[in-house]
Motif scaffolding. Structure first.
Motif, PDB file in Angstrom:
ATOM      1  N   SER A 150       0.778  -1.098  -0.016  1.00  0.00           N
ATOM      2  CA  SER A 150      -0.021   0.007   0.055  1.00  0.00           C
ATOM      3  C   SER A 150       0.702   1.282  -0.031  1.00  0.00           C
ATOM      4  O   SER A 150       0.457   2.112  -0.757  1.00  0.00           O
ATOM      5  N   LEU A 151       1.996   1.297   0.830  1.00  0.00           N
ATOM      6  CA  LEU A 151       2.836   2.592   0.734  1.00  0.00           C
ATOM      7  C   LEU A 151       3.491   2.496  -0.532  1.00  0.00           C
ATOM      8  O   LEU A 151       3.602   3.707  -1.157  1.00  0.00           O
ATOM      9  N   ASN A 152       3.911   1.414  -1.127  1.00  0.00           N
ATOM     10  CA  ASN A 152       4.498   1.590  -2.437  1.00  0.00           C
ATOM     11  C   ASN A 152       3.401   2.088  -3.780  1.00  0.00           C
ATOM     12  O   ASN A 152       3.608   2.742  -4.661  1.00  0.00           O
ATOM     13  N   THR A 208       8.241  -3.137   8.255  1.00  0.00           N
ATOM     14  CA  THR A 208       8.297  -2.602   7.014  1.00  0.00           C
ATOM     15  C   THR A 208       9.328  -1.447   7.022  1.00  0.00           C
ATOM     16  O   THR A 208       9.686  -0.988   7.991  1.00  0.00           O
ATOM     17  N   SER A 209       9.815  -1.034   5.782  1.00  0.00           N
ATOM     18  CA  SER A 209      10.873   0.132   5.455  1.00  0.00           C
ATOM     19  C   SER A 209      10.043   1.308   5.695  1.00  0.00           C
ATOM     20  O   SER A 209       8.976   1.598   5.198  1.00  0.00           O
ATOM     21  N   LEU A 210      10.562   2.164   6.234  1.00  0.00           N
ATOM     22  CA  LEU A 210       9.868   3.529   6.516  1.00  0.00           C
ATOM     23  C   LEU A 210      10.291   4.420   5.282  1.00  0.00           C
ATOM     24  O   LEU A 210       9.665   5.584   5.134  1.00  0.00           O
ATOM     25  N   PHE A 211      11.224   4.116   4.460  1.00  0.00           N
ATOM     26  CA  PHE A 211      11.721   4.750   3.322  1.00  0.00           C
ATOM     27  C   PHE A 211      10.554   5.282   2.364  1.00  0.00           C
ATOM     28  O   PHE A 211      10.362   6.588   2.148  1.00  0.00           O
ATOM     29  N   PRO A 212       9.374   4.453   2.201  1.00  0.00           N
ATOM     30  CA  PRO A 212       8.642   4.992   1.225  1.00  0.00           C
ATOM     31  C   PRO A 212       7.583   6.119   1.865  1.00  0.00           C
ATOM     32  O   PRO A 212       7.400   7.263   1.284  1.00  0.00           O
ATOM     33  N   MET A 242       6.825  11.400   1.501  1.00  0.00           N
ATOM     34  CA  MET A 242       6.179  12.354   2.251  1.00  0.00           C
ATOM     35  C   MET A 242       4.630  12.042   2.529  1.00  0.00           C
ATOM     36  O   MET A 242       3.888  12.860   2.249  1.00  0.00           O
ATOM     37  N   LEU A 243       4.435  10.575   2.803  1.00  0.00           N
ATOM     38  CA  LEU A 243       3.229  10.511   2.746  1.00  0.00           C
ATOM     39  C   LEU A 243       2.255  10.605   4.123  1.00  0.00           C
ATOM     40  O   LEU A 243       3.195  10.903   5.198  1.00  0.00           O
ATOM     41  N   ARG A 244       0.992  10.731   4.058  1.00  0.00           N
ATOM     42  CA  ARG A 244       0.413  11.057   5.275  1.00  0.00           C
ATOM     43  C   ARG A 244      -0.089   9.481   5.701  1.00  0.00           C
ATOM     44  O   ARG A 244      -1.249   9.064   4.872  1.00  0.00           O
ATOM     45  N   VAL A 245       0.224   8.809   6.871  1.00  0.00           N
ATOM     46  CA  VAL A 245      -0.265   7.662   7.418  1.00  0.00           C
ATOM     47  C   VAL A 245      -1.198   8.016   8.420  1.00  0.00           C
ATOM     48  O   VAL A 245      -0.776   8.640   9.403  1.00  0.00           O
ATOM     49  N   VAL A 246      -2.320   7.828   8.262  1.00  0.00           N
ATOM     50  CA  VAL A 246      -3.517   8.137   9.212  1.00  0.00           C
ATOM     51  C   VAL A 246      -4.107   7.000   9.749  1.00  0.00           C
ATOM     52  O   VAL A 246      -4.886   6.327   9.227  1.00  0.00           O
TER      53      VAL A 246
END
Ligand SMILES: NC(=O)c1ccc[n+]([C@@H]2O[C@H](COP(=O)([O-])OP(=O)(O)OC[C@H]3O[C@@H](n4cnc5c(N)ncnc54)[C@H](OP(=O)(O)O)[C@@H]3O)[C@@H](O)[C@H]2O)c1
Length: 336
Positions: free
Chosen positions: A241-243, A264-268, A273-277
Motif C-alpha cells: 500500500s505504501l508503494n 516494513t521499511s520507513l523509506f516510502p 512524504m506520505l500521510r499515514v493516518v
C-alpha cells in the motif's frame, strides 16, 4: 425480549436467551431494533481476537425505531427511525480518552436483541430512502469510509485504491465515485471484481492472481500512484500500500485482516512524504455527515446477504469465510 448472548470468546458460545427488556434512564432512549449488520470486528470479538466484556449481547451495528424516551430527552419522538452509533460517547470533535468510551457490541450491549437502550445523543436519523436492513450497515463501515475520503480531501480527478470488496471498501467506493474520483479496487475473486465494476469501479486487480498488485496500480496511474489508499488489509498488504501511494498521498490505516504486526521499511513514507493516518471509526457527527452524503448522493449500501435472527451463526460463518460482497445483515423484523 429475545437476544443473543456471547458467553465466551467462541462462535459456539452464541446462545439465544430471554432477558428483561431494558428501560431508558435520563438522557437515554429505548430502541426497538429491526436489523443488525456484521463487521469484521464482530467476528474478532466472537473468536476472542478482539477483547470484549463477556457475557455480552454482540454485534455493534443496527437500526430501529424509538419506542420510549427517558427523562431529559428532547428532539426525538416515538416512531423515529434511527441508527445508534457504535461509539455512543464520542459526539463530535477529537477522540475522547480511551477509558471514557463505550463500544456497542463490545463493552456494552449490541444489536442482536429486540431492544436496546442507548444515549439519545448517539442516535442519527436513518436516511429516508433506506430500509432498516440497509441503515443497519452504516455505523462502522460507512463512518470509516466517509472519514477516509474526507481526510484525503478526495475530489474530482483523485485516484483512490481500495483493498478487497468488504464493507469498508464498498462504502469508500461509493463515496469516492460520488466525489468524482477514479477508483481502483482489488479482490481475490473475478466475480466480485465484476460486481465492483458494476458499482462504478474504474479499474480492477485480482490480488490473488496478481500478487504484485502495487506495481499494477503504479502502471495504471502512469507511475504516479493513488492519492488515497484505504488500508484494510493490515500486515500482509501494508508495504505494498505504501508503494502504491502517490507522493504526499494518504494511507488511511483501517484494518488488520491479515494481521496487525508490521515489519516494513520507513523509506516510502519518508521519501514520498506520505500521510499515514490511523482510523478509529469516527464520531456521531461523522456518522451524521456520512448519512447526509448518502442522502444527497442517493447511495444504497451493498447488502449482499440478509440472514434471519435464528441464523445469526450462519451470518458469522459467511463473514469468516469472506463469502460476501459488501455487507451481511441480520433481520430483526424489518418492515420496509
Ligand atoms: N479502524 C477502523 O476504524 C475500522 C473500521 C472498520 C473496519 N475496520 C477493520 O478493517 C478491516 C476490513 O473491515 P470490513 O468490515 O470491511 O471487512 P469485511 O467486510 O469482512 O471484508 C473482508 C474482505 O476483505 C478482503 N481481504 C481479506 N484479506 C485481504 C488481503 N490480504 N488483501 C486484500 N483484501 C483482503 C476480502 O475481499 P475479497 O473477497 O474481495 O478478496 C474480504 O472479503 C477489518 O480488519 C476491520 O476490523 C477497522
Amino acid at each position: 425480549m429475545r437476544a443473543y448472548h456471547l458467553e465466551a470468546p467462541s462462535l459456539d458460545a452464541l446462545r439465544v436467551v430471554d432477558v428483561p427488556q431494558p428501560r431508558p434512564g435520563a438522557g437515554e432512549v429505548l430502541v426497538r431494533l429491526r436489523a443488525a449488520s456484521l463487521n469484521y470486528v464482530d467476528l474478532a470479538v466472537a473468536t476472542g481476537a478482539f477483547p470484549a466484556t463477556l457475557p455480552l449481547i454482540p454485534v455493534a451495528d443496527g437500526a430501529g425505531e424509538v419506542v420510549e424516551t427517558g427523562p431529559d430527552v428532547t428532539g426525538l419522538a416515538v416512531g423515529d427511525r434511527v441508527i445508534p452509533h457504535f461509539l455512543p460517547d464520542w459526539s463530535a470533535g477529537p477522540l475522547p480518552t480511551y477509558t471514557s468510551r463505550r463500544m456497542r457490541g463490545i463493552t456494552m450491549p449490541g444489536s442482536l436483541a429486540d431492544y436496546t437502550v442507548v444515549p439519545a445523543a448517539s442516535l442519527v436519523p436513518m436516511p429516508q430512502h433506506l430500509s432498516f436492513t440497509e441503515a443497519a450497515t452504516l455505523p462502522i463501515a460507512a463512518t470509516t469510509a466517509w472519514r477516509a475520503v474526507r481526510t484525503a480531501v478526495v475530489r474530482p480527478g483523485s485516484t483512490v485504491l481500495l483493498l478487497g470488496t468488504g464493507g469498508v471498501s464498498l462504502f469508500a467506493l461509493q463515496f469516492a465515485k460520488a466525489s468524482g474520483a477514479r477508483v481502483i479496487i482489488t479482490s481475490s475473486s473475478n466475480e466480485k471484481l465484476e460486481r465492483a465494476k458494476a458499482l462504478g469501479a474504474d479499474e480492477t486487480i485480482n490480488y490473488a492472481s496478481n500478487p504484485d498488485w502495487d506495481l499494477r496500480v503504479l502502471e495504471l496511474t502512469g507511475g504516479v500512484g493513488a492519492d488515497l489508499v484505504v488500508e484494510t488489509g493490515g500486515a500482509k498488504t501494508f508495504a505494498r500500500s505504501l508503494n502504491a501511494a502517490a507522493a504526499e498521498g494518504t494511507v488511511f490505516v483501517v484494518g488488520f485482516l491479515s494481521g496487525d504486526e508490521l515489519k516494513t521499511s520507513l523509506f516510502p513514507i519518508i521519501l514520498k512524504m506520505l500521510r499515514v493516518v490511523g482510523s478509529n471509526t469516527g464520531s456521531v457527527a461523522d456518522l451524521r455527515e456520512a448519512v447526509r452524503a448518502i442522502n444527497t448522493a442517493r447511495i444504497r449500501p451493498v447488502v449482499d446477504q440478509v440472514h434471519e435472527f435464528d441464523d445469526a451463526a450462519g451470518a458469522y460463518a459467511m463473514l469468516s469465510r469472506a463469502g460476501h460482497f459488501g455487507k451481511i445483515a441480520i433481520t430483526l423484523g424489518d418492515r420496509l
